[in-house]
Design a protein around this motif. Sequence first.
Motif, PDB file in Angstrom:
ATOM      1  N   VAL A 153       4.930  26.381  18.815  1.00  0.00           N
ATOM      2  CA  VAL A 153       6.203  25.841  18.350  1.00  0.00           C
ATOM      3  C   VAL A 153       6.393  24.408  18.813  1.00  0.00           C
ATOM      4  O   VAL A 153       6.808  23.543  18.036  1.00  0.00           O
ATOM      5  N   LYS A 154       6.073  24.120  20.052  1.00  0.00           N
ATOM      6  CA  LYS A 154       6.286  22.771  20.569  1.00  0.00           C
ATOM      7  C   LYS A 154       5.218  21.796  20.083  1.00  0.00           C
ATOM      8  O   LYS A 154       5.520  20.670  19.721  1.00  0.00           O
ATOM      9  N   LYS A 155       3.972  22.227  20.074  1.00  0.00           N
ATOM     10  CA  LYS A 155       2.887  21.314  19.735  1.00  0.00           C
ATOM     11  C   LYS A 155       2.873  20.964  18.254  1.00  0.00           C
ATOM     12  O   LYS A 155       2.657  19.812  17.886  1.00  0.00           O
ATOM     13  N   PHE A 156       3.105  21.929  17.391  1.00  0.00           N
ATOM     14  CA  PHE A 156       3.003  21.699  15.953  1.00  0.00           C
ATOM     15  C   PHE A 156       4.359  21.523  15.268  1.00  0.00           C
ATOM     16  O   PHE A 156       4.416  21.493  14.046  1.00  0.00           O
ATOM     17  N   CYS A 157       5.424  21.432  16.028  1.00  0.00           N
ATOM     18  CA  CYS A 157       6.779  21.244  15.474  1.00  0.00           C
ATOM     19  C   CYS A 157       7.111  22.310  14.434  1.00  0.00           C
ATOM     20  O   CYS A 157       7.570  22.020  13.329  1.00  0.00           O
ATOM     21  N   VAL A 158       6.856  23.552  14.776  1.00  0.00           N
ATOM     22  CA  VAL A 158       7.114  24.671  13.882  1.00  0.00           C
ATOM     23  C   VAL A 158       8.587  25.050  13.959  1.00  0.00           C
ATOM     24  O   VAL A 158       9.164  25.079  15.038  1.00  0.00           O
ATOM     25  N   ARG A 159       9.175  25.335  12.832  1.00  0.00           N
ATOM     26  CA  ARG A 159      10.557  25.799  12.768  1.00  0.00           C
ATOM     27  C   ARG A 159      10.561  27.282  13.133  1.00  0.00           C
ATOM     28  O   ARG A 159      10.059  28.115  12.387  1.00  0.00           O
ATOM     29  N   ARG A 160      11.110  27.597  14.289  1.00  0.00           N
ATOM     30  CA  ARG A 160      11.006  28.941  14.866  1.00  0.00           C
ATOM     31  C   ARG A 160      11.608  30.009  13.950  1.00  0.00           C
ATOM     32  O   ARG A 160      11.008  31.057  13.732  1.00  0.00           O
ATOM     33  N   PRO A 217       0.843  -1.211   0.000  1.00  0.00           N
ATOM     34  CA  PRO A 217       0.000   0.000   0.000  1.00  0.00           C
ATOM     35  C   PRO A 217       0.875   1.257   0.000  1.00  0.00           C
ATOM     36  O   PRO A 217       1.998   1.258   0.497  1.00  0.00           O
ATOM     37  N   ALA A 218       0.320   2.284  -0.604  1.00  0.00           N
ATOM     38  CA  ALA A 218       1.049   3.552  -0.698  1.00  0.00           C
ATOM     39  C   ALA A 218       1.211   4.160   0.685  1.00  0.00           C
ATOM     40  O   ALA A 218       0.319   4.086   1.531  1.00  0.00           O
ATOM     41  N   ALA A 219       2.363   4.746   0.917  1.00  0.00           N
ATOM     42  CA  ALA A 219       2.628   5.400   2.201  1.00  0.00           C
ATOM     43  C   ALA A 219       1.868   6.724   2.241  1.00  0.00           C
ATOM     44  O   ALA A 219       1.947   7.523   1.314  1.00  0.00           O
ATOM     45  N   ARG A 220       1.122   6.935   3.301  1.00  0.00           N
ATOM     46  CA  ARG A 220       0.352   8.171   3.448  1.00  0.00           C
ATOM     47  C   ARG A 220       1.110   9.152   4.317  1.00  0.00           C
ATOM     48  O   ARG A 220       1.847   8.764   5.203  1.00  0.00           O
ATOM     49  N   ARG A 221       0.861  10.411   4.041  1.00  0.00           N
ATOM     50  CA  ARG A 221       1.432  11.450   4.888  1.00  0.00           C
ATOM     51  C   ARG A 221       0.733  11.418   6.230  1.00  0.00           C
ATOM     52  O   ARG A 221      -0.485  11.275   6.310  1.00  0.00           O
ATOM     53  N   LYS A 222       1.516  11.575   7.283  1.00  0.00           N
ATOM     54  CA  LYS A 222       0.930  11.546   8.613  1.00  0.00           C
ATOM     55  C   LYS A 222       0.179  12.833   8.926  1.00  0.00           C
ATOM     56  O   LYS A 222      -0.753  12.849   9.700  1.00  0.00           O
ATOM     57  N   SER A 223       0.617  13.926   8.335  1.00  0.00           N
ATOM     58  CA  SER A 223      -0.056  15.198   8.595  1.00  0.00           C
ATOM     59  C   SER A 223      -0.296  15.915   7.271  1.00  0.00           C
ATOM     60  O   SER A 223       0.288  15.581   6.246  1.00  0.00           O
ATOM     61  N   LEU A 224      -1.149  16.890   7.332  1.00  0.00           N
ATOM     62  CA  LEU A 224      -1.508  17.630   6.124  1.00  0.00           C
ATOM     63  C   LEU A 224      -0.329  18.456   5.607  1.00  0.00           C
ATOM     64  O   LEU A 224      -0.092  18.513   4.407  1.00  0.00           O
ATOM     65  N   LEU A 225       0.409  19.081   6.512  1.00  0.00           N
ATOM     66  CA  LEU A 225       1.523  19.942   6.128  1.00  0.00           C
ATOM     67  C   LEU A 225       2.810  19.472   6.794  1.00  0.00           C
ATOM     68  O   LEU A 225       2.791  18.964   7.912  1.00  0.00           O
ATOM     69  N   THR A 226       3.919  19.702   6.110  1.00  0.00           N
ATOM     70  CA  THR A 226       5.224  19.392   6.694  1.00  0.00           C
ATOM     71  C   THR A 226       5.564  20.496   7.706  1.00  0.00           C
ATOM     72  O   THR A 226       4.933  21.560   7.691  1.00  0.00           O
TER      73      THR A 226
END
Length: 173
Positions: A88-95, A21-30
């Motif tokens: 930043v912590k919850k959504f793994c945002v690049r500060r 099966p095709a690998a799905r993205r875990k989240s909508l955005l990187t």
Amino acid sequence: MKENDEMKKNVEDLKKIANEPAARRKSLLTPNERSVVFGILFAVFAGLFTLSLDLISVPENESVLWLLMFFLYVLLIVATIFIERFLVKKFCVRRTLYYAVAHVVLLIAIIILIVMGVRHPESVYEVSTEFSYALALGFTQAALLLYHLGRVTVLAILRNSKSKTKQGNKRKK
């Protein structure tokens, strides 16, 4: 003969890969895409928060106006800290990317407001709303930049002092 066996093996490997099966993205955005989107949203928030000062009537005393602006920027920085702790912590945002995008969007808004103000030659000699909004956004950008520079400086000093204490503890042993 060896070539034929290798081709069959390669074909079998390709069939196995095709059947998986095709690998799905875990989240909508990187994380980088989220950083850009949240940076734009933060710039819009900071801009609207700054321009909300226009809803307050201008006080007669100049010092009261400076106090209002000071408290506005203190509230903006407190909101920035709160958003940063949550976002930043919850959504793994690049500060760095997040704040760079926010500052670029604010700078673009300032440039657009200045160009709009210059296009009205009758308002060049008067105080135009575009120029006052551009000046307010410029103050916001400067306040946020000073906050981030101060934050980076304090964090660098803290990291440096922690590394010195660790080195001192190792030498004592």
